[in-house]
Scaffold this motif. Sequence first.
Motif, mmCIF file in Angstrom:
data_model
loop_
_atom_site.group_PDB
_atom_site.id
_atom_site.type_symbol
_atom_site.label_atom_id
_atom_site.label_comp_id
_atom_site.label_asym_id
_atom_site.label_seq_id
_atom_site.Cartn_x
_atom_site.Cartn_y
_atom_site.Cartn_z
ATOM 1 N N PHE A 16 -26.587 -84.993 4.864
ATOM 2 C CA PHE A 16 -28.024 -85.179 5.059
ATOM 3 C C PHE A 16 -28.704 -85.571 3.751
ATOM 4 C CE2 PHE A 16 -32.400 -83.541 5.398
ATOM 5 C CZ PHE A 16 -32.814 -84.210 6.549
ATOM 6 N N ILE A 17 -28.362 -84.892 2.681
ATOM 7 C CA ILE A 17 -28.957 -85.164 1.367
ATOM 8 C C ILE A 17 -28.597 -86.568 0.888
ATOM 9 C CG2 ILE A 17 -28.789 -84.514 -1.076
ATOM 10 C CD1 ILE A 17 -28.735 -81.559 -0.035
ATOM 11 N N LYS A 18 -27.379 -87.000 1.145
ATOM 12 C CA LYS A 18 -26.973 -88.356 0.761
ATOM 13 C C LYS A 18 -27.887 -89.381 1.434
ATOM 14 C CE LYS A 18 -23.097 -91.553 0.938
ATOM 15 N NZ LYS A 18 -21.729 -91.786 1.398
ATOM 16 N N HIS A 19 -28.134 -89.210 2.722
ATOM 17 C CA HIS A 19 -29.005 -90.140 3.452
ATOM 18 C C HIS A 19 -30.459 -90.017 2.994
ATOM 19 C CE1 HIS A 19 -25.879 -91.606 6.055
ATOM 20 N NE2 HIS A 19 -25.524 -90.366 6.353
ATOM 21 N N LEU A 20 -30.886 -88.808 2.719
ATOM 22 C CA LEU A 20 -32.252 -88.582 2.232
ATOM 23 C C LEU A 20 -32.462 -89.291 0.892
ATOM 24 C CD1 LEU A 20 -34.933 -87.072 2.753
ATOM 25 C CD2 LEU A 20 -33.928 -85.095 1.601
ATOM 26 N N ASN A 21 -31.500 -89.199 0.010
ATOM 27 C CA ASN A 21 -31.612 -89.862 -1.293
ATOM 28 C C ASN A 21 -31.607 -91.379 -1.154
ATOM 29 O OD1 ASN A 21 -31.804 -87.518 -2.772
ATOM 30 N ND2 ASN A 21 -29.617 -87.392 -3.168
ATOM 31 N N THR A 22 -30.808 -91.895 -0.255
ATOM 32 C CA THR A 22 -30.786 -93.341 -0.014
ATOM 33 C C THR A 22 -32.145 -93.808 0.499
ATOM 34 O OG1 THR A 22 -28.413 -93.308 0.426
ATOM 35 C CG2 THR A 22 -29.662 -95.195 1.275
ATOM 36 N N ALA A 23 -32.715 -93.070 1.433
ATOM 37 C CA ALA A 23 -34.025 -93.417 1.983
ATOM 38 C C ALA A 23 -35.106 -93.365 0.902
ATOM 39 C CB ALA A 23 -34.370 -92.476 3.131
ATOM 40 N N ALA A 24 -35.027 -92.401 0.020
ATOM 41 C CA ALA A 24 -36.037 -92.243 -1.026
ATOM 42 C C ALA A 24 -36.058 -93.419 -1.990
ATOM 43 C CB ALA A 24 -35.799 -90.938 -1.783
ATOM 44 N N ARG A 25 -34.916 -94.026 -2.228
ATOM 45 C CA ARG A 25 -34.863 -95.158 -3.155
ATOM 46 C C ARG A 25 -35.722 -96.326 -2.679
ATOM 47 N NH1 ARG A 25 -30.219 -92.793 -4.305
ATOM 48 N NH2 ARG A 25 -28.473 -93.768 -3.294
ATOM 49 N N GLY A 26 -35.838 -96.506 -1.373
ATOM 50 C CA GLY A 26 -36.671 -97.579 -0.842
ATOM 51 C C GLY A 26 -38.129 -97.407 -1.209
#
Length: 157
Positions: A16-26
Amino acid sequence: MDARLDLFTNPVLGKFIKHLNTAARGAMDAGVPLSTLELLELRVSQINGCAVCVDMHSKDAAHHGETAVRINLVAVWREATVFTEEERAALALAEAGTRIADAAGGVPDDVWQTAAKYYTEEQLGALVAAIAGINTWNRINVITQQPAGDYVPGQWG
């Protein structure tokens, strides 16, 4: 204080955190100043009582050149003279988006319209994503009782 779970080794939270961090970069690429995003994340974390995020975002803001005065005054930004109108609009949106249960209908139209005066549609999307993201992080950290105080700027990316 010991954390209830290790966020990075827990198989579900780790993904979940991996996906959350990816989303935050946008959100970082939409042209909203980094200082605004750091102050927004700090303010939301203060509201939510997330010590680890207050620690992180106050240190990251300082690391990126934010002044101690502005970092300290973000908790009382309405009464402080050190924030621009654009920053005030972002902070108001962040507070309203964090306290959605406090106002019937969620974020008031006047708060949204003020933010829309200063930010493009892409930037508004980035602000919404940043507000949603930091609220998510706050909830993860508070629920799992992550300890604060040891964060070093840059250690997590």
